[in-house]
Design an enzyme around this catalytic site. Structure first.
Site, PDB file in Angstrom:
ATOM      1  N   LYS A 149     -55.090  74.869  12.015  1.00 44.97           N
ATOM      2  CA  LYS A 149     -55.077  74.376  10.717  1.00 44.97           C
ATOM      3  C   LYS A 149     -54.119  72.576  10.781  1.00 44.97           C
ATOM      4  O   LYS A 149     -53.695  72.317  10.049  1.00 44.97           O
ATOM      5  CB  LYS A 149     -53.884  75.690  10.433  1.00 44.97           C
ATOM      6  CG  LYS A 149     -55.409  76.751   9.933  1.00 44.97           C
ATOM      7  CD  LYS A 149     -54.602  77.312   8.308  1.00 44.97           C
ATOM      8  CE  LYS A 149     -55.561  78.105   7.949  1.00 44.97           C
ATOM      9  NZ  LYS A 149     -55.756  78.991   7.249  1.00 44.97           N
ATOM     10  N   LYS A 204     -70.221  77.422   9.820  1.00 48.44           N
ATOM     11  CA  LYS A 204     -69.553  78.069   8.539  1.00 48.44           C
ATOM     12  C   LYS A 204     -69.415  77.934   7.852  1.00 48.44           C
ATOM     13  O   LYS A 204     -68.996  77.054   7.005  1.00 48.44           O
ATOM     14  CB  LYS A 204     -68.659  79.467   9.847  1.00 48.44           C
ATOM     15  CG  LYS A 204     -67.312  79.402   9.014  1.00 48.44           C
ATOM     16  CD  LYS A 204     -67.022  80.158   9.247  1.00 48.44           C
ATOM     17  CE  LYS A 204     -64.936  80.522   8.205  1.00 48.44           C
ATOM     18  NZ  LYS A 204     -64.241  81.272   8.682  1.00 48.44           N
ATOM     19  N   LYS A 236     -65.530  77.153   1.892  1.00 49.68           N
ATOM     20  CA  LYS A 236     -65.153  76.271   0.303  1.00 49.68           C
ATOM     21  C   LYS A 236     -64.772  75.650   0.750  1.00 49.68           C
ATOM     22  O   LYS A 236     -64.495  74.081  -0.559  1.00 49.68           O
ATOM     23  CB  LYS A 236     -64.444  77.070  -0.952  1.00 49.68           C
ATOM     24  CG  LYS A 236     -64.766  78.423  -1.337  1.00 49.68           C
ATOM     25  CD  LYS A 236     -63.920  79.306  -2.409  1.00 49.68           C
ATOM     26  CE  LYS A 236     -64.626  78.491  -3.411  1.00 49.68           C
ATOM     27  NZ  LYS A 236     -63.546  78.111  -3.912  1.00 49.68           N
TER      28      LYS A 236
HETATM   29  P1  AMP Z   1     -61.744  82.797   4.646  1.00 45.64           P
HETATM   30  O1  AMP Z   1     -61.877  82.786   2.867  1.00 45.64           O
HETATM   31  O2  AMP Z   1     -62.580  81.615   5.528  1.00 45.64           O
HETATM   32  O3  AMP Z   1     -60.076  82.807   4.621  1.00 45.64           O
HETATM   33  O4  AMP Z   1     -63.200  84.276   4.967  1.00 45.64           O
HETATM   34  C1  AMP Z   1     -62.288  85.460   4.087  1.00 45.64           C
HETATM   35  C2  AMP Z   1     -63.784  86.466   4.686  1.00 45.64           C
HETATM   36  O5  AMP Z   1     -64.903  86.312   4.836  1.00 45.64           O
HETATM   37  C3  AMP Z   1     -63.129  86.280   6.213  1.00 45.64           C
HETATM   38  O6  AMP Z   1     -63.177  87.915   6.761  1.00 45.64           O
HETATM   39  C4  AMP Z   1     -64.327  85.895   7.042  1.00 45.64           C
HETATM   40  O7  AMP Z   1     -64.683  86.582   8.043  1.00 45.64           O
HETATM   41  C5  AMP Z   1     -65.733  86.223   5.891  1.00 45.64           C
HETATM   42  N1  AMP Z   1     -65.872  85.405   6.174  1.00 45.64           N
HETATM   43  C6  AMP Z   1     -65.297  83.203   5.887  1.00 45.64           C
HETATM   44  N2  AMP Z   1     -66.273  82.841   5.843  1.00 45.64           N
HETATM   45  C7  AMP Z   1     -67.539  83.489   5.908  1.00 45.64           C
HETATM   46  C8  AMP Z   1     -69.120  82.729   6.615  1.00 45.64           C
HETATM   47  N3  AMP Z   1     -69.585  81.591   6.251  1.00 45.64           N
HETATM   48  N4  AMP Z   1     -69.747  83.939   7.483  1.00 45.64           N
HETATM   49  C9  AMP Z   1     -69.808  85.438   7.105  1.00 45.64           C
HETATM   50  N5  AMP Z   1     -68.428  85.649   7.170  1.00 45.64           N
HETATM   51  C10 AMP Z   1     -67.456  84.606   6.347  1.00 45.64           C
END
Ligand code: AMP
Ligand code: TRP
Length: 326
Positions: free
Chosen positions: A111, A192, A195
């Site tokens: 970050k 991955k 957003k």
């Molecule tokens: P984040 O929005 O990246 O903080 O992710 C929130 C939750 O969604 C976390 O538990 C991540 O592991 C899951 N997550 C986010 N992006 C992905 C993705 N592309 N594939 C699978 N799980 C995801």
């Protein structure tokens, strides 16, 4: 029932990666645990969100949780900033946490690069506040993605440090990772789905069938590698989605044409668009309903946060007594 804590930073609408990687898991877990699901808006502030966005995102995220099937009769839905005990306990934990532990955390390093112009104290302190989100409720399990491993390890270390200095208070929570499909970006399938890169990279749970079709139509695939294994990232991602959203026969049909090199990606994408759209049809209906009644959603959050606060208050009182503040 044993207690479980999880949640996300409210970043607006959730995408299918969030659903498959987190929420789908929670739906099962809410039958087995006493769940507290948080919208961690104070964490989101470390990324410098605009005030209107912060407020709006909390509501949007709550609507996505509810439309996905998180049931406020079974689980507690809370907003972090509405339970100020979080920041209070964070200060106490700060006094127990060596800076060197925090500087070592991989997400801090990432970050600091991503937000190079705003490496604020909050970014460094992020894991301490997260430890609070978990320990304030004495949760024993925390379902999160692999990228959160260091945060959970730090939470356990903070619990150990507190317990050894002030007496047994916090259980050491266990991290549980779900079956964990990792969905990749449609535009850059080597990273991955998230957003942060822009709307074409992800499919939001609330995207209309037309938008899903459009986004998939422009998803990166590949030419020239048909028939070979391993598949190139973009193609592998489409097959992963077929695996998750389409009938077995459909996936097998495309597997065959892939190996015969007669595959037409436009057809794969159109099929997937239909299957993903219909998978989330009920979701969209429930979401549309909730959008008409934002007051109801706010009531659920108020009630959930008030319930969370009764637990948080009791823990904080115990902590204050132990450390000599009461
Ligand atoms: P984040 O929005 O990246 O903080 O992710 C929130 C939750 O969604 C976390 O538990 C991540 O592991 C899951 N997550 C986010 N992006 C992905 C993705 N592309 N594939 C699978 N799980 C995801
Ligand atoms: N750091 C988590 C993420 O990025 C979000 C989070 C904050 C969290 N506090 C938490 C997750 C407590 C589980 C429990 O996904």
């Amino acid at each position: 029932m044993k207690r479980l804590v999880s949640g996300m930073q409210p970043s607006g609408q959730l995408h299918i990666g969030n659903y498959l990687g987190a929420i789908k898991n929670w739906l099962q877990l809410q039958e087995q645990y006493e769940c507290v699901f948080g919208m961690y808006d104070l964490h989101a502030m470390t990324e410098g969100l605009a005030p209107e966005a912060l407020k709006k995102n909390v509501l949007e995220t709550a609507m996505d949780y509810l439309a996905s099937g998180i049931d406020p009769q079974k689980s507690t839905l809370m907003v972090q900033s509405w339970v100020p005990e979080h920041t209070y306990l964070a200060w106490i934990f700060n006094t127990l946490t060596p800076v060197s532990w925090l500087e070592r955390v991989p997400t801090y390093k990432d970050k600091s690069q991503q937000f190079a112009k705003n490496i604020n104290m909050g970014l460094l302190d992020y894991p301490v506040l997260m430890a609070v989100d978990i320990l304030l409720y004495k949760a024993v399990v925390v379902p999160v993605g692999e990228d959160q491993t260091a945060h959970i390890e730090l939470t356990r270390e903070i619990a150990r440090t507190f317990n050894s200095r002030y007496g047994e208070t916090f259980p050491e929570p266990k991290m549980i990772s779900g079956p964990g499909a990792r969905i990749m970006s449609l535009v850059d399938p080597t990273v991955k789905m998230s957003k942060s890169k822009g709307p074409n990279h992800y499919i939001a749970l609330n995207d209309s069938p037309e938008i899903i079709k459009k986004k998939l139509a422009s998803a990166v695939t590949d030419t020239g590698n048909d028939g070979k294994e391993p598949k190139r990232p973009g193609v592998a991602n489409l097959f992963q989605l077929l695996n998750l959203f389409s009938k077995v026969e459909t996936r097998e049909k495309f597997e065959t044409t892939y190996h015969k090199k007669t595959i037409r990606y436009a057809e794969v994408k159109a099929t997937l668009a239909e299957d993903i759209s219909s998978h989330f049809a009920d979701f969209r209906n429930r979401r549309a309903d909730l959008e008409k009644h934002p007051d109801k959603v706010l009531d659920i959050l108020r009630e959930g946060s008030a319930h969370a606060q009764t637990i948080a208050r009791a823990t904080l009182k115990e902590v204050k007594e132990k450390v000599g503040l009461l």
